[in-house]
Each structure stands twice: as structure tokens, then as C-alpha cells.
Design an enzyme around this catalytic site. Structure first.
Site, mmCIF file in Angstrom:
data_model
loop_
_atom_site.group_PDB
_atom_site.id
_atom_site.type_symbol
_atom_site.label_atom_id
_atom_site.label_comp_id
_atom_site.label_asym_id
_atom_site.label_seq_id
_atom_site.Cartn_x
_atom_site.Cartn_y
_atom_site.Cartn_z
ATOM 1 N N HIS A 54 2.685 2.117 -1.721
ATOM 2 C CA HIS A 54 2.397 3.131 -1.992
ATOM 3 C C HIS A 54 3.164 3.984 -2.321
ATOM 4 C CE1 HIS A 54 -2.694 2.948 -0.030
ATOM 5 N NE2 HIS A 54 -1.686 2.176 -1.065
ATOM 6 N N GLU A 56 4.031 6.866 -0.218
ATOM 7 C CA GLU A 56 4.509 7.530 0.792
ATOM 8 C C GLU A 56 5.152 6.356 1.595
ATOM 9 O OE1 GLU A 56 0.962 8.100 -0.113
ATOM 10 O OE2 GLU A 56 -0.203 8.378 1.302
ATOM 11 N N CYS A 84 -4.071 7.118 3.578
ATOM 12 C CA CYS A 84 -4.026 6.119 4.009
ATOM 13 C C CYS A 84 -4.543 5.881 5.719
ATOM 14 C CB CYS A 84 -4.831 5.359 2.489
ATOM 15 S SG CYS A 84 -3.132 3.746 2.858
ATOM 16 N N CYS A 87 -0.327 4.069 5.580
ATOM 17 C CA CYS A 87 0.376 4.917 5.966
ATOM 18 C C CYS A 87 0.450 6.317 6.469
ATOM 19 C CB CYS A 87 0.114 5.674 4.084
ATOM 20 S SG CYS A 87 0.566 5.153 2.489
#
Length: 154
Positions: A54, A56, A84, A87
């Protein structure tokens, strides 16, 4: 919202557009310390075959490498979509000081929308949160991406 938040969220939005151009869900992230970008990332789970890739997570990895430390003390993470649970948990472990996100995520948001992992009382660190910075632009980018995907699958 201040001009600094707008500046760095604009960069995260550029990275989200780059992700989209590469067939990824358009999410971008930057990490800032002392008014300098020390890490950037954009969604790459599809192209890298890595469910943890992801925006992040990639930005945190780059920032940690830049600092030579897994603790990202006194940093701000800017991201175009509310993080999410994965993260958000990583942000707590990394000791990110502040999170600034654009669009909320009603299906998986873990910074206050569905869960609030970044400020959970049971954890040993809490992240300051500011939401809604460039929200409309980032939400529109995501809506259009998913609309185009649905149309192409029909």
C-alpha cells in the site's frame, strides 16, 4: 487545513495519479519530517504481487531507510485515502506523529471512520489525525477509477 498540508497532499495526489496510470488503485502517500519529504509511495499491490504494498507502507519503508531508523518520530504522513487497519497499525508501531488524509474510507477506514486504530486507548502510541485535506479531488479520482473498472468489466 493549512498551506503546508495542501502542499504535501498535492504531492500525494500526484503519486495517486501515477498509481492509476500504472493500473493500481489511485492512492499516494508522502512522509514529511522537518518540512522535507523523506519517503514517498503509491499503491503497488497489483504490479508487485504484494498485498502489503500500500502507498503508506511503501512511504514508511522509504522514510525508515532515509532516517536509518524504523521509528519515524516527529513525522507527518499524508495520504489520499484514509488508511486501512494494516497501515494504521504500522503507523502506530512506527510512532508517526501526525496523519493527514484526504478521503474517508467507509469500507476499511482505520483512522476514525470504521475503526480508530491510530488513536486506540489500548495501544502505546496515538497518532494525531486531520482528515478532509483535498478530499473532493482525491475522492473523485477514486470514484472515477472504480467506475471505469466496473464499466470495462461489463
Amino acid at each position: 487545513m493549512n498551506s503546508t498540508d495542501l502542499q504535501y497532499m498535492s504531492r500525494a495526489l500526484e503519486l495517486a495519479r501515477f498509481a492509476e496510470a500504472n493500473g493500481e488503485v489511485p492512492v499516494g502517500a508522502v512522509i514529511v519530517k522537518d518540512n522535507q519529504i523523506i519517503g514517498e509511495g503509491w499503491n503497488q499491490p497489483i504490479t508487485t504481487h504484494d498485498p502489503s504494498a500500500h502507498a503508506e507502507m511503501l512511504a514508511m519503508r522509504a522514510a525508515a531507510k532515509s532516517l536509518g531508523n524504523y521509528r519515524l518520530l516527529d513525522t507527518t504522513l499524508y495520504v489520499t485515502l484514509e488508511p486501512c487497519a494494516m497501515c494504521a497499525g504500522a503507523m502506530v508501531h512506527a510512532r508517526i506523529k501526525r496523519l493527514v488524509y484526504a478521503a474517508t474510507d467507509p469500507r476499511a477506514g482505520a483512522a476514525g471512520t470504521l475503526f480508530n486504530i491510530v488513536q486506540h486507548d489500548a495501544l502505546n502510541h496515538r497518532v494525531e489525525v486531520t482528515g478532509g485535506v483535498l478530499e473532493e479531488e482525491c475522492a473523485a479520482l477514486l470514484r472515477n477509477f472504480f467506475r471505469t473498472r466496473r464499466i470495462s468489466k461489463s
